[in-house]
Design a protein around this motif. Structure first.
Motif, mmCIF file in Angstrom:
data_model
loop_
_atom_site.group_PDB
_atom_site.id
_atom_site.type_symbol
_atom_site.label_atom_id
_atom_site.label_comp_id
_atom_site.label_asym_id
_atom_site.label_seq_id
_atom_site.Cartn_x
_atom_site.Cartn_y
_atom_site.Cartn_z
ATOM 1 N N ASN A 1 1.042 -1.009 -0.006
ATOM 2 C CA ASN A 1 0.061 0.145 0.146
ATOM 3 C C ASN A 1 1.033 1.097 -0.086
ATOM 4 O OD1 ASN A 1 -2.528 -1.228 0.586
ATOM 5 N ND2 ASN A 1 -1.899 -1.864 2.279
ATOM 6 N N ASN A 2 0.390 2.358 -0.696
ATOM 7 C CA ASN A 2 1.120 3.577 -0.496
ATOM 8 C C ASN A 2 1.234 3.888 0.864
ATOM 9 O OD1 ASN A 2 2.078 6.247 -0.853
ATOM 10 N ND2 ASN A 2 0.965 6.379 -2.731
ATOM 11 N N GLY A 3 2.614 4.279 1.141
ATOM 12 C CA GLY A 3 2.859 4.579 2.515
ATOM 13 C C GLY A 3 2.278 5.982 3.117
ATOM 14 N N LEU A 4 1.898 6.850 2.046
ATOM 15 C CA LEU A 4 1.561 7.977 2.481
ATOM 16 C C LEU A 4 -0.039 8.064 3.260
ATOM 17 C CD1 LEU A 4 2.175 10.030 -0.435
ATOM 18 C CD2 LEU A 4 3.476 9.964 1.622
ATOM 19 N N SER A 5 -0.807 6.707 3.039
ATOM 20 C CA SER A 5 -1.972 6.624 3.602
ATOM 21 C C SER A 5 -2.092 5.936 5.149
ATOM 22 C CB SER A 5 -2.815 5.371 2.920
ATOM 23 O OG SER A 5 -2.133 4.150 2.682
ATOM 24 N N LYS A 6 -0.689 5.811 5.436
ATOM 25 C CA LYS A 6 -0.596 5.294 6.803
ATOM 26 C C LYS A 6 -0.466 6.330 7.981
ATOM 27 C CE LYS A 6 1.379 0.759 5.850
ATOM 28 N NZ LYS A 6 2.397 -0.248 6.139
ATOM 29 N N PHE A 7 -0.180 7.789 7.345
ATOM 30 C CA PHE A 7 -0.075 8.902 8.346
ATOM 31 C C PHE A 7 -1.218 9.617 8.418
ATOM 32 C CE2 PHE A 7 4.047 7.580 6.429
ATOM 33 C CZ PHE A 7 5.058 7.423 7.319
ATOM 34 N N LYS A 8 -1.483 10.221 9.459
ATOM 35 C CA LYS A 8 -2.624 11.080 10.000
ATOM 36 C C LYS A 8 -2.102 12.330 8.980
ATOM 37 C CE LYS A 8 -3.550 9.918 14.495
ATOM 38 N NZ LYS A 8 -3.795 10.136 15.892
ATOM 39 N N THR A 9 -0.908 12.830 8.987
ATOM 40 C CA THR A 9 -0.501 13.973 8.227
ATOM 41 C C THR A 9 0.839 13.698 7.480
ATOM 42 O OG1 THR A 9 0.365 15.180 10.168
ATOM 43 C CG2 THR A 9 -1.954 15.718 9.508
ATOM 44 N N TYR A 10 1.052 14.444 6.481
ATOM 45 C CA TYR A 10 2.395 13.962 5.531
ATOM 46 C C TYR A 10 2.655 15.491 4.801
ATOM 47 C CZ TYR A 10 -0.599 12.680 1.888
ATOM 48 O OH TYR A 10 -1.366 12.776 0.763
#
Length: 249
Positions: free
Chosen positions: A30-39
Motif C-alpha cells: 500500500n502507498n505509505g502516505l495513507s498510513k500517516f495522519k498528516t504528511y
C-alpha cells in the motif's frame, strides 16, 4: 532488426515468472502516505513537449501562424529525425496532506519557469493529464480516462505473458528483471519490464509502454517509467514518475 518474444508455456505454473508474480500479488503493498495522519513532501516536476518528424505541410498549420520562426531552432534527435522543443516548464511544489478525519491534499506551487506555448489548449490539456498518482499494484491504471490492465495487478495473468529475463542489481537491491507483453494484440495494454526484489517481492521499478495506437485527445502512445522505495514489507513510496506521450496535432 532484432526481435524477441516472451517464451510461452503450456502450463503457466511451469513458468518461473508465475511463482514470482504470485508472491508480488500476495504481498501487495500500500502507498505509505495513507498510513500517516498528516504528511508533506517536496516535489520537482518537469514537462517538455517536442515536435518530431515534421515537414513543410505541418509547419503551415494554423496553430503556427506568426510563429514560423520557431522552426529555425529545430535540432536532430538520436534517431536522426528533426525535433523541436515547443513547450517546457519546470516547477517545484510542496504537497501537504492529511488522512484523518477526512482525506485532503494541497499541492502548493513554490516556483515555476515556463517557455513556449503557454496558452495552447492542446498542450495544456495534455500536461494536466500527465500528472497522475500511479499505483502499479492497482488492477487498472488510468490514462486519459482509459483503463489499462496493470502488469503488477492481481489479474495480470489474464492479460499478460511474463518471462524472467535475468537477475541484476538496481540501486543496491538484487532484482528479477521480468519482461511482459499482452497475450493478444487487440487489447489496450502495456509492454515492458518489471524489476522485482528477490527477497521481498516488491516492485522496485517498472516500465510501461502502450502497444496500440490510442487516438484519444490527440494522444497516440504513452510510455511511463516508475521508481519506488520500499521501507517495509507492507509499504511503498513513489519516488519518480516519468511519462512520455506521442501526440499528433
Amino acid at each position: 532488426v532484432l526481435k524477441s518474444k516472451v517464451k510461452k508455456y503450456k502450463n503457466k505454473k511451469e513458468n518461473p515468472a508465475y511463482a514470482i508474480m504470485q508472491e508480488v500479488f500476495k504481498k501487495k503493498r500500500n502507498n505509505g502516505l495513507s498510513k500517516f495522519k498528516t504528511y508533506q513532501f517536496d516535489e520537482y516536476e518537469k514537462i517538455q513537449f517536442d515536435i518530431t518528424n515534421f515537414d513543410s505541410a505541418f509547419t503551415a498549420k494554423k496553430i503556427f501562424n506568426k510563429l514560423d520562426f520557431v522552426f529555425d531552432y529545430a535540432d536532430s534527435s538520436d534517431t536522426g529525425k528533426l525535433q523541436l522543443p515547443i513547450f517546457f516548464t519546470e516547477a517545484t511544489y510542496k504537497t501537504i496532506g492529511k488522512n484523518q478525519p477526512e482525506k485532503k491534499t494541497k499541492r502548493q506551487l513554490i516556483a515555476q519557469k515556463t517557455s513556449g506555448f503557454k496558452d495552447n489548449q492542446i498542450i495544456t490539456m495534455a500536461a494536466k493529464n500527465l500528472y497522475r498518482d500511479i499505483n502499479i499494484y492497482d488492477n487498472t491504471l488510468n490514462y486519459f480516462d482509459i483503463g489499462f490492465q496493470s502488469p503488477a495487478g492481481s489479474d495480470g495473468f489474464s492479460t499478460y505473458e511474463y518471462e524472467v529475463v535475468d537477475t541484476l542489481h538496481v540501486r543496491g537491491n538484487e532484482v528479477f528483471r521480468i519482461k511482459y507483453q499482452p497475450k493478444r494484440k487487440d487489447v489496450l495494454a502495456f509492454q515492458g519490464y518489471l524489476y522485482i526484489t528477490t527477497d521481498k517481492f516488491a516492485v522496485l521499478e517498472a516500465t510501461l509502454k502502450s502497444t496500440n495506437k490510442m487516438s484519444v485527445n490527440y494522444v497516440n502512445a504513452i510510455s511511463t517509467e516508475l521508481e519506488y522505495d520500499n521501507p517495509d514489507d507492507e509499504t511503498f513510496l513513489p519516488s519518480k514518475i516519468s511519462t512520455e506521450i506521442l501526440m499528433s496535432l
